[in-house]
Enzyme design. Sequence first.
Site, mmCIF file in Angstrom:
data_model
loop_
_atom_site.group_PDB
_atom_site.id
_atom_site.type_symbol
_atom_site.label_atom_id
_atom_site.label_comp_id
_atom_site.label_asym_id
_atom_site.label_seq_id
_atom_site.Cartn_x
_atom_site.Cartn_y
_atom_site.Cartn_z
ATOM 1 N N HIS A 51 19.776 42.413 73.693
ATOM 2 C CA HIS A 51 19.078 41.325 74.386
ATOM 3 C C HIS A 51 19.483 40.028 73.693
ATOM 4 O O HIS A 51 20.268 40.060 72.730
ATOM 5 C CB HIS A 51 17.564 41.555 74.384
ATOM 6 N N HIS A 54 19.653 39.876 69.841
ATOM 7 C CA HIS A 54 20.878 40.410 69.239
ATOM 8 C C HIS A 54 22.045 39.427 69.425
ATOM 9 O O HIS A 54 22.802 39.159 68.498
ATOM 10 C CB HIS A 54 21.283 41.726 69.912
ATOM 11 N N ASP A 167 12.141 41.262 62.532
ATOM 12 C CA ASP A 167 11.832 42.375 61.629
ATOM 13 C C ASP A 167 11.787 41.799 60.219
ATOM 14 O O ASP A 167 12.677 42.032 59.402
ATOM 15 C CB ASP A 167 12.905 43.456 61.764
HETATM 16 P P1 AMP Z 1 17.635 46.477 66.344
HETATM 17 O O1 AMP Z 1 18.758 46.787 67.285
HETATM 18 O O2 AMP Z 1 16.296 46.396 67.001
HETATM 19 O O3 AMP Z 1 17.664 47.333 65.100
HETATM 20 O O4 AMP Z 1 17.896 45.002 65.842
HETATM 21 C C1 AMP Z 1 19.137 44.603 65.318
HETATM 22 C C2 AMP Z 1 18.977 43.235 64.708
HETATM 23 O O5 AMP Z 1 18.520 42.321 65.693
HETATM 24 C C3 AMP Z 1 17.940 43.199 63.575
HETATM 25 O O6 AMP Z 1 18.405 42.357 62.530
HETATM 26 C C4 AMP Z 1 16.730 42.617 64.264
HETATM 27 O O7 AMP Z 1 15.849 41.945 63.379
HETATM 28 C C5 AMP Z 1 17.369 41.654 65.222
HETATM 29 N N1 AMP Z 1 16.464 41.329 66.327
HETATM 30 C C6 AMP Z 1 15.826 42.189 67.150
HETATM 31 N N2 AMP Z 1 15.044 41.520 68.029
HETATM 32 C C7 AMP Z 1 15.184 40.198 67.732
HETATM 33 C C8 AMP Z 1 14.639 38.990 68.254
HETATM 34 N N3 AMP Z 1 13.771 38.994 69.269
HETATM 35 N N4 AMP Z 1 15.006 37.827 67.699
HETATM 36 C C9 AMP Z 1 15.883 37.793 66.664
HETATM 37 N N5 AMP Z 1 16.434 38.892 66.117
HETATM 38 C C10 AMP Z 1 16.099 40.079 66.642
#
Ligand code: AMP
Length: 299
Positions: A51, A54, A167
């Site tokens: 999204h 990312h 996170d």
């Molecule tokens: P994930 O795929 O959920 O493990 O996230 C991958 C990276 O994207 C991690 O560093 C998350 O903190 C970051 N991330 C996920 N959602 C958001 C968001 N809404 N805003 C900023 N970073 C995000």
Amino acid sequence: MVLYSDEVQIIYPHLKKMEIIRTVKEMREFSSRSRQAGKTIAFVPTMGYFHEGHLNLMREARKRGDLLIISLFVNPTQFGPSEDFKNYPRDFERDRKMAEGVGGDILFAPEASDMYPPNHQTIVCVEKVTQNLCGRSRPTHFQGVTTVVLMLFEIVMPHVAIFGEKDYQQLVAIQQMARDLHMSVEVLGMPTVREVDGLAMSSRNTYLLPHERKAALSLYRSLQKAKELLKQGERKADRILLEMNGILQSEPLVRIDYVQICDAHTLEDVVRIEGDVVVALAAYLGKTRLIDNLVYRIL
Ligand code: AMP
């Protein structure tokens, strides 16, 4: 005007084809060769189902390195036994296109059996900052995260790695690990990206039914309330938490896991707000667990 191939890649990053690497061995070889050739590597680790949150990390990383490497790995060891590992949303083709669109050079998508071969037995545990907040209800989560991130850093060998403040505890734990282990990678955080109505973007939002999605807005509303009170000069954590709990409890669909105000560096609860704090919360909407936070710096 003549555009040379390097310039084309910078001006129109999406015109460049992204490579997919599926094995640890090939990824290490690529990174070694790139480093030997003097290239800097910027890295964004993810679990996919991209999204804007990312993509924002990827765009920032694109600016910070000669090469942008994105990993896509739904890491089994960071899910508890009753959590959503099996159902975690996955769509490789969609993710591939999106990562290529923001100028990714490599999408590293390894198999779990390659990352965790038989007889794998080492875990990385960052002790203090992982105890509070999500660490309480997900006791093995952060060791899964730090273990896989350390492995990814070893394989990808980035100069800089970018994570989201969404996170927040994860970001703090990884920065702590990098410092404690004298790692040469620079670990950067980027602000949370939200939907227009304020809901923090998350791959897990796709689980929400329409009425849950609506109720989930109370998470953002409660953080906004906290911000407003902090701006007005409120310094007693319990007063702010009371207001926040009131907002969350007014939504019958929201089941609170925690609402806490912590020192932004140690992640220990504060009674009086003095330095930088993180106002953090986790709540269930049906089976979906959502987290959100607000980092507030008192100057
Ligand atoms: P994930 O795929 O959920 O493990 O996230 C991958 C990276 O994207 C991690 O560093 C998350 O903190 C970051 N991330 C996920 N959602 C958001 C968001 N809404 N805003 C900023 N970073 C995000």
